[in-house]
Each structure stands twice: as C-alpha cells, then as structure tokens.
Design a protein around this motif. Sequence first.
Motif, PDB file in Angstrom:
ATOM      1  N   PRO A  81      64.144   7.517-125.193  1.00 32.50           N
ATOM      2  CA  PRO A  81      64.589   8.092-126.460  1.00 32.50           C
ATOM      3  C   PRO A  81      63.785   9.352-126.767  1.00 32.50           C
ATOM      4  O   PRO A  81      62.612   9.465-126.418  1.00 32.50           O
ATOM      5  N   ASP A  82      64.450  10.287-127.419  1.00 32.34           N
ATOM      6  CA  ASP A  82      63.798  11.543-127.817  1.00 32.34           C
ATOM      7  C   ASP A  82      63.854  11.600-129.341  1.00 32.34           C
ATOM      8  O   ASP A  82      63.454  10.640-129.988  1.00 32.34           O
ATOM      9  N   ALA A  83      64.363  12.657-129.894  1.00 34.56           N
ATOM     10  CA  ALA A  83      64.543  12.742-131.339  1.00 34.56           C
ATOM     11  C   ALA A  83      65.582  11.708-131.768  1.00 34.56           C
ATOM     12  O   ALA A  83      66.350  11.220-130.935  1.00 34.56           O
ATOM     13  N   PRO A  84      65.623  11.356-133.047  1.00 34.81           N
ATOM     14  CA  PRO A  84      66.637  10.396-133.498  1.00 34.81           C
ATOM     15  C   PRO A  84      68.043  10.828-133.045  1.00 34.81           C
ATOM     16  O   PRO A  84      68.424  11.996-133.186  1.00 34.81           O
ATOM     17  N   GLY A  85      68.773   9.882-132.463  1.00 36.06           N
ATOM     18  CA  GLY A  85      70.129  10.153-132.015  1.00 36.06           C
ATOM     19  C   GLY A  85      70.224  10.857-130.675  1.00 36.06           C
ATOM     20  O   GLY A  85      71.314  11.230-130.237  1.00 36.06           O
ATOM     21  N   THR A  86      69.071  11.029-130.000  1.00 41.36           N
ATOM     22  CA  THR A  86      69.034  11.774-128.739  1.00 41.36           C
ATOM     23  C   THR A  86      68.335  10.956-127.664  1.00 41.36           C
ATOM     24  O   THR A  86      67.270  10.391-127.895  1.00 41.36           O
ATOM     25  N   MET A  87      68.940  10.921-126.479  1.00 43.51           N
ATOM     26  CA  MET A  87      68.335  10.275-125.315  1.00 43.51           C
ATOM     27  C   MET A  87      67.947  11.373-124.330  1.00 43.51           C
ATOM     28  O   MET A  87      68.751  12.263-124.042  1.00 43.51           O
ATOM     29  N   LYS A  88      66.721  11.305-123.825  1.00 45.08           N
ATOM     30  CA  LYS A  88      66.220  12.311-122.888  1.00 45.08           C
ATOM     31  C   LYS A  88      66.348  11.826-121.450  1.00 45.08           C
ATOM     32  O   LYS A  88      65.907  10.729-121.115  1.00 45.08           O
ATOM     33  N   ILE A  89      66.964  12.663-120.616  1.00 41.33           N
ATOM     34  CA  ILE A  89      66.902  12.456-119.173  1.00 41.33           C
ATOM     35  C   ILE A  89      65.604  13.109-118.751  1.00 41.33           C
ATOM     36  O   ILE A  89      65.495  14.333-118.687  1.00 41.33           O
ATOM     37  N   ASP A  90      64.597  12.280-118.521  1.00 38.41           N
ATOM     38  CA  ASP A  90      63.263  12.793-118.225  1.00 38.41           C
ATOM     39  C   ASP A  90      63.134  13.202-116.769  1.00 38.41           C
ATOM     40  O   ASP A  90      62.383  14.119-116.446  1.00 38.41           O
ATOM     41  N   LYS A  91      63.859  12.505-115.898  1.00 42.63           N
ATOM     42  CA  LYS A  91      63.832  12.809-114.463  1.00 42.63           C
ATOM     43  C   LYS A  91      65.223  12.517-113.923  1.00 42.63           C
ATOM     44  O   LYS A  91      65.815  11.503-114.286  1.00 42.63           O
ATOM     45  N   LEU A  92      65.717  13.368-113.049  1.00 40.93           N
ATOM     46  CA  LEU A  92      66.965  13.108-112.334  1.00 40.93           C
ATOM     47  C   LEU A  92      66.888  13.897-111.037  1.00 40.93           C
ATOM     48  O   LEU A  92      66.908  15.135-111.054  1.00 40.93           O
ATOM     49  N   TYR A  93      66.773  13.177-109.928  1.00 41.75           N
ATOM     50  CA  TYR A  93      66.625  13.831-108.625  1.00 41.75           C
ATOM     51  C   TYR A  93      67.500  13.158-107.597  1.00 41.75           C
ATOM     52  O   TYR A  93      67.639  11.935-107.582  1.00 41.75           O
ATOM     53  N   VAL A  94      68.081  13.980-106.729  1.00 44.05           N
ATOM     54  CA  VAL A  94      68.997  13.518-105.691  1.00 44.05           C
ATOM     55  C   VAL A  94      68.459  13.968-104.332  1.00 44.05           C
ATOM     56  O   VAL A  94      68.050  15.124-104.170  1.00 44.05           O
ATOM     57  N   LYS A  95      68.485  13.050-103.375  1.00 50.50           N
ATOM     58  CA  LYS A  95      68.078  13.346-101.996  1.00 50.50           C
ATOM     59  C   LYS A  95      68.797  14.623-101.536  1.00 50.50           C
ATOM     60  O   LYS A  95      69.991  14.782-101.759  1.00 50.50           O
ATOM     61  N   PRO A  96      68.088  15.574-100.923  1.00 50.28           N
ATOM     62  CA  PRO A  96      68.720  16.843-100.546  1.00 50.28           C
ATOM     63  C   PRO A  96      70.029  16.682 -99.758  1.00 50.28           C
ATOM     64  O   PRO A  96      71.008  17.388-100.047  1.00 50.28           O
ATOM     65  N   ALA A  97      70.086  15.755 -98.831  1.00 48.30           N
ATOM     66  CA  ALA A  97      71.309  15.570 -98.027  1.00 48.30           C
ATOM     67  C   ALA A  97      72.470  15.016 -98.838  1.00 48.30           C
ATOM     68  O   ALA A  97      73.617  15.086 -98.395  1.00 48.30           O
ATOM     69  N   ARG A  98      72.207  14.489-100.041  1.00 46.68           N
ATOM     70  CA  ARG A  98      73.254  13.899-100.881  1.00 46.68           C
ATOM     71  C   ARG A  98      73.606  14.762-102.084  1.00 46.68           C
ATOM     72  O   ARG A  98      74.460  14.396-102.878  1.00 46.68           O
ATOM     73  N   GLN A  99      72.928  15.918-102.232  1.00 49.89           N
ATOM     74  CA  GLN A  99      73.244  16.794-103.354  1.00 49.89           C
ATOM     75  C   GLN A  99      74.659  17.341-103.211  1.00 49.89           C
ATOM     76  O   GLN A  99      75.157  17.531-102.112  1.00 49.89           O
ATOM     77  N   ARG A 100      75.294  17.547-104.328  1.00 51.89           N
ATOM     78  CA  ARG A 100      76.688  17.998-104.422  1.00 51.89           C
ATOM     79  C   ARG A 100      77.662  16.954-103.853  1.00 51.89           C
ATOM     80  O   ARG A 100      78.744  17.280-103.432  1.00 51.89           O
ATOM     81  N   GLY A 101      77.236  15.686-103.909  1.00 55.03           N
ATOM     82  CA  GLY A 101      78.089  14.605-103.431  1.00 55.03           C
ATOM     83  C   GLY A 101      78.450  13.608-104.520  1.00 55.03           C
ATOM     84  O   GLY A 101      78.971  12.538-104.217  1.00 55.03           O
ATOM     85  N   GLY A 102      78.137  13.914-105.767  1.00 51.82           N
ATOM     86  CA  GLY A 102      78.510  13.051-106.878  1.00 51.82           C
ATOM     87  C   GLY A 102      77.409  12.150-107.409  1.00 51.82           C
ATOM     88  O   GLY A 102      77.592  11.503-108.439  1.00 51.82           O
ATOM     89  N   CYS A 103      76.279  12.082-106.726  1.00 46.04           N
ATOM     90  CA  CYS A 103      75.197  11.196-107.180  1.00 46.04           C
ATOM     91  C   CYS A 103      74.691  11.601-108.568  1.00 46.04           C
ATOM     92  O   CYS A 103      74.503  10.738-109.442  1.00 46.04           O
TER      93      CYS A 103
END
Length: 168
Positions: A81-103
């Motif tokens: 959770p971040d500010a009221p009413g807001t959820m923070k994506i603190d980290k989001l990482y995709v394996k290089p070979a799977r990037q641009r594949g929908g993950c």
Amino acid sequence: MTQIRDGITLLQDADVEAVTALAGEVWHAHYPGIISDAQIKYMLAQRYDPAVIRSELARDDVWWFVLREAGVPAAFMALQPDAPGTMKIDKLYVKPARQRGGCGGRLIAQAAAVARKAGCGELVLAVNRRNVNAIAAYRKHGFTVRESVVKDIGGGFVMDDFVMVKAI
C-alpha cells in the motif's frame, strides 16, 4: 504453492534464492548504461538479499508474487500500500528472454486485482527516467507519468525516477 492466476503464485520461502538470482540476471542484463555497475551491485544487495526478501515476506503489508513458466520463475513483483487508495508496484522484473512475452502484463493485472480487493483505485510505480523500454511497457499498460523525483538511496547513489500511475 497455490496458483492465483496465469501461473502466478505468492512467493514462498523456498523461492527466495531463485528470485534473488533472477533479479541479478535482470539487473546485470538491463541496467548497464542506465546506472553504474557500482549502483547495480549496491541496489541488488539493498533490495534482493535473501534476508531482505524474507523480512518482507514476514510483513502483512508487502506481497511478493512469482510468475512461473514451465515451473521456472520467469518474473516477479512486490506490492505494498502507498497513499490512501493507492497500491504501489514496488518491484516488477521479467527474465530478459521472456520480456515482451506478456509476463509483465500478467503481473500488472494481478497487481490491479490485489489493489481493487484492497479498495484501491490506483496503481503507482517508480521507474528510472532513462529506462525507456520499461517506460514504454508501462505506457502500453495504461500508466502515465505523474512526476519526476530524485531520491537519495545512500551509498552516494540516487534514484532519478518518473512516478507513473494507472487508474484501476
């Protein structure tokens, strides 16, 4: 391990080392030229040391998810959770070979579902201003730039980020 959706599960203690290794793979493949090697090493130690991840897994206000393909971690994300009413994506990482594949899109959909369940109407994240590929991906998924921030993270390093938001 209970599947939530689309190959996504809550991160379990047994997966921590695999996520630490995946973070190192992603950061060393993607961030040279955006931040220094010294800052990459500093941030990996600060955020992805197994003890750090395990301490976050023990908290009630941080959720880690892993997306597996063929049983192997292909991507991960942490929310809080971040500010009221807001959820923070603190980290989001995709394996290089799977990037641009929908993950990434699958993880963003999971983040939106968690946020809505928590009563939030907005997702927020920070992304390095020079990380043009990630910025383009977030724009594709409906995020817009709210502001630009520079944050001292210690060790003589700063994060020079855009804060991006998406209504959900």
